[in-house]
Design a protein around this motif. Structure first.
Motif, PDB file in Angstrom:
ATOM      1  N   ASN A 123       0.884  -1.299   0.084  1.00 51.47           N
ATOM      2  CA  ASN A 123      -0.005   0.092   0.036  1.00 51.47           C
ATOM      3  C   ASN A 123       0.731   1.336   0.088  1.00 51.47           C
ATOM      4  N   GLY A 124       2.196   1.087  -0.123  1.00 51.45           N
ATOM      5  CA  GLY A 124       3.076   2.141   0.061  1.00 51.45           C
ATOM      6  C   GLY A 124       4.456   1.658   0.493  1.00 51.45           C
ATOM      7  N   PRO A 125       5.367   2.490   0.826  1.00 53.03           N
ATOM      8  CA  PRO A 125       6.606   1.976   1.120  1.00 53.03           C
ATOM      9  C   PRO A 125       6.788   1.232   2.479  1.00 53.03           C
ATOM     10  N   THR A 126       5.896   1.576   3.075  1.00 55.28           N
ATOM     11  CA  THR A 126       5.625   0.733   4.523  1.00 55.28           C
ATOM     12  C   THR A 126       4.374   0.085   4.605  1.00 55.28           C
ATOM     13  N   GLY A 127       4.015  -0.862   5.533  1.00 55.29           N
ATOM     14  CA  GLY A 127       2.821  -1.468   5.715  1.00 55.29           C
ATOM     15  C   GLY A 127       2.639  -2.747   5.439  1.00 55.29           C
ATOM     16  N   PRO A 128       1.449  -3.299   5.316  1.00 56.76           N
ATOM     17  CA  PRO A 128       1.216  -4.715   5.110  1.00 56.76           C
ATOM     18  C   PRO A 128       1.584  -4.962   3.680  1.00 56.76           C
ATOM     19  N   CYS A 129       1.915  -6.063   2.830  1.00 55.01           N
ATOM     20  CA  CYS A 129       2.288  -6.376   1.606  1.00 55.01           C
ATOM     21  C   CYS A 129       2.293  -7.887   1.418  1.00 55.01           C
ATOM     22  N   GLY A 130       2.239  -8.345   0.283  1.00 52.58           N
ATOM     23  CA  GLY A 130       2.516  -9.604  -0.076  1.00 52.58           C
ATOM     24  C   GLY A 130       2.198 -10.018  -1.314  1.00 52.58           C
ATOM     25  N   PRO A 131       2.405 -11.375  -1.696  1.00 52.19           N
ATOM     26  CA  PRO A 131       2.146 -11.706  -3.169  1.00 52.19           C
ATOM     27  C   PRO A 131       0.846 -11.970  -3.530  1.00 52.19           C
ATOM     28  N   ASP A 132       0.541 -11.443  -4.688  1.00 54.75           N
ATOM     29  CA  ASP A 132      -1.040 -11.371  -5.233  1.00 54.75           C
ATOM     30  C   ASP A 132      -0.992 -12.262  -6.462  1.00 54.75           C
ATOM     31  N   SER A 133      -2.376 -12.704  -6.874  1.00 57.47           N
ATOM     32  CA  SER A 133      -2.806 -13.476  -7.715  1.00 57.47           C
ATOM     33  C   SER A 133      -3.694 -12.535  -8.581  1.00 57.47           C
ATOM     34  N   GLU A 134      -3.449 -11.983  -9.833  1.00 56.94           N
ATOM     35  CA  GLU A 134      -4.278 -11.183 -10.551  1.00 56.94           C
ATOM     36  C   GLU A 134      -4.966 -11.737 -11.702  1.00 56.94           C
ATOM     37  N   ILE A 135      -6.071 -11.497 -11.854  1.00 56.65           N
ATOM     38  CA  ILE A 135      -7.117 -12.116 -12.748  1.00 56.65           C
ATOM     39  C   ILE A 135      -7.223 -11.253 -14.141  1.00 56.65           C
ATOM     40  N   PHE A 136      -7.018 -11.553 -15.159  1.00 62.06           N
ATOM     41  CA  PHE A 136      -7.221 -10.864 -16.263  1.00 62.06           C
ATOM     42  C   PHE A 136      -8.138 -11.327 -17.158  1.00 62.06           C
ATOM     43  N   TYR A 137      -9.004 -10.389 -17.962  1.00 61.01           N
ATOM     44  CA  TYR A 137      -9.871 -10.775 -18.917  1.00 61.01           C
ATOM     45  C   TYR A 137      -9.470 -10.411 -20.241  1.00 61.01           C
ATOM     46  N   TRP A 138      -9.731 -11.192 -21.265  1.00 63.49           N
ATOM     47  CA  TRP A 138      -9.305 -10.812 -22.766  1.00 63.49           C
ATOM     48  C   TRP A 138     -10.310 -10.173 -23.271  1.00 63.49           C
ATOM     49  N   SER A 139      -9.892  -8.804 -23.586  1.00 62.83           N
ATOM     50  CA  SER A 139     -10.744  -7.852 -24.175  1.00 62.83           C
ATOM     51  C   SER A 139     -10.820  -7.734 -25.854  1.00 62.83           C
ATOM     52  N   GLY A 140      -9.692  -8.498 -26.379  1.00 62.42           N
ATOM     53  CA  GLY A 140      -9.806  -8.669 -27.953  1.00 62.42           C
ATOM     54  C   GLY A 140     -11.020  -9.167 -28.593  1.00 62.42           C
ATOM     55  N   ASP A 141     -10.857  -8.850 -29.941  1.00 66.03           N
ATOM     56  CA  ASP A 141     -12.074  -9.498 -30.614  1.00 66.03           C
ATOM     57  C   ASP A 141     -11.875 -10.882 -31.030  1.00 66.03           C
ATOM     58  N   GLY A 142     -10.894 -11.407 -31.381  1.00 67.71           N
ATOM     59  CA  GLY A 142     -10.405 -12.859 -31.859  1.00 67.71           C
ATOM     60  C   GLY A 142     -10.147 -13.594 -30.480  1.00 67.71           C
ATOM     61  N   PRO A 143      -9.732 -14.783 -30.579  1.00 61.02           N
ATOM     62  CA  PRO A 143      -9.478 -15.659 -29.556  1.00 61.02           C
ATOM     63  C   PRO A 143      -8.071 -14.884 -28.993  1.00 61.02           C
ATOM     64  N   PRO A 144      -7.979 -15.212 -27.609  1.00 63.60           N
ATOM     65  CA  PRO A 144      -6.800 -14.742 -26.767  1.00 63.60           C
ATOM     66  C   PRO A 144      -5.684 -15.279 -27.341  1.00 63.60           C
ATOM     67  N   THR A 145      -4.648 -14.095 -27.319  1.00 62.05           N
ATOM     68  CA  THR A 145      -3.236 -14.314 -27.843  1.00 62.05           C
ATOM     69  C   THR A 145      -2.256 -14.073 -26.548  1.00 62.05           C
ATOM     70  N   GLY A 146      -1.319 -14.552 -26.631  1.00 67.64           N
ATOM     71  CA  GLY A 146      -0.173 -13.667 -25.541  1.00 67.64           C
ATOM     72  C   GLY A 146      -0.760 -14.112 -24.134  1.00 67.64           C
TER      73      GLY A 146
END
Ligand code: SER
Length: 382
Positions: free
Chosen positions: A151-174
């Protein structure tokens, strides 16, 4: 699905799983907090993540309005807003990160009907628990060193898992790091440490889970529209603003975003000033006015219809009336107009007398005449 329906679906899903809802969030951080505005859902809960019991218990859910000025230059694209809402969930030393991911998946795919083939996760290389869960759920995973939240230079922290959604027109790439059509929608953080003033990490006595889901981004996906500016939240803005002030698409987006933010900031009790929160509000409004007056100096915020102000006031449940907001907007507009008239005369005299402005001129214009450098630059390059 309308924005309000999504909020209800999200909150109900977590109420059914033993969470309690925090009501009445604001952009103004708790007393003693050094930041100007709340920038994420977890921000007001920092002390609870560090171990202080929360009166509502160990499992919480809420919708938190946030303001990030760090994203200011990106406003105008399809996904960034200055004021946005974050749907958040917390487990203070209760269930773990894998449970949070499973529920997240169940909500997105099972309840909201997102296509699992358009999902991608990212995880931190030290996180050994998340990858097997994502594999089991059929969601591809990318490992990145970026997946560390604090949340900033000090304070609680840790690893995260981010969820992404494919916003492209065709099938997902990359993957999320190689193709920016993967849009981040939800971040699940396992808070494991506290970073101290000296930079050292101390393990938290009780690890917590903190998740934040970008409401407007998910609504964009669920409504199948091109950008956050085309969701139902912005519909009244898109209906009125182009008729009032014909601007190009990017400027229209910036004007709608900044005015909407200004209403929320005013509703949360801030007034324009030269310091702190008031200065952020002032800059938002002055940026809008600069865009409006570039083509037609006669344009005025007085033309904003009441129902547009009410729409934002009602959505954020602000305790202010449209006339009160209008008074603040028009007062600031008048001040800025006066300042520009005076500034133009002073700057033009200075240019005639001594040529292009030096750093010393900028300092003097600020200190003696109250003309900030960015304003003088606007006058020089209208
Ligand atoms: N703190 C994380 C974020 O802001 C999750 O809530 O993304």
């Amino acid at each position: 699905m309308k924005t309000d329906q999504l909020v209800r679906t999200f909150v109900d899903f977590y109420l059914e799983r033993g969470h309690r809802e925090i009501i009445g969030t604001t952009l103004i951080p708790p007393p003693g907090d050094p930041v100007l505005f709340t920038t994420s859902g977890m921000h007001p809960l920092t002390a609870n993540i560090e171990g202080r019991p929360h009166p509502l218990g160990r499992r919480l859910v809420d919708v938190q309005r946030c303001l990030r000025t760090t994203d200011l230059d990106e406003v105008g694209d399809d996904t960034h807003l200055t004021t946005f809402e974050m749907l958040g969930t917390w487990s203070f030393g209760d269930y773990d990160g894998p449970q949070s991911l499973r529920w997240g998946y169940e909500l997105l795919v099972g309840r909201l009907g997102l296509d699992v083939r358009r999902l991608h996760a990212t995880v931190h290389p030290t996180d050994l628990l998340a990858p097997p869960i994502w594999s089991e759920l059929g969601v591809p995973v990318e490992h990145t060193g970026e997946n560390w939240w604090s949340n900033g230079p000090t304070g609680p922290c840790g690893p995260d898992s981010e969820i992404f959604y494919w916003s492209g027109d065709g099938p997902p790439t990359g993957t999320p790091t190689t193709d920016d059509r993967w849009v981040e929608i939800w971040n699940h953080v396992t808070m494991l440490y506290r970073r101290g003033e000296d930079g050292a990490l101390t393990p938290l006595e009780q690890p917590s889970v903190d998740t934040g889901l970008g409401l407007e981004r998910l609504v964009t996906i669920l409504q199948g529209v091109q950008s956050v500016h085309h969701t139902d939240t912005f519909l009244p803005w898109r209906h009125h603003v182009p008729g009032l002030w014909p601007l190009d698409e990017t400027d229209t987006r910036v004007v709608c975003d900044h005015l909407r933010s200004a209403i929320v900031v005013i509703g949360d009790g801030v007034r324009p000033s030269n310091t702190g929160r008031g200065y952020v509000l002032r800059r938002l409004l002055r940026r809008v006015l600069t865009l409006l007056w570039r083509d037609k100096p006669g344009r005025t915020l007085a033309d904003l219809p009441d129902d547009l102000l009410s729409h934002t006031i009602d959505h954020f449940r602000l305790l202010i009336s449209p006339p009160e907001v209008r008074t603040v907007l028009l007062d600031e507009e008048r001040r800025f107009r006066d300042l520009l008239i005076r500034g133009r005369q002073i700057v033009s005299r200075r240019l005639t007398r001594s040529g292009p402005l030096t750093d010393a001129d900028f300092r003097d214009l600020h200190d003696t005449h109250g003309l900030p450098r960015d304003l003088v630059e606007t006058l020089l390059n209208p």
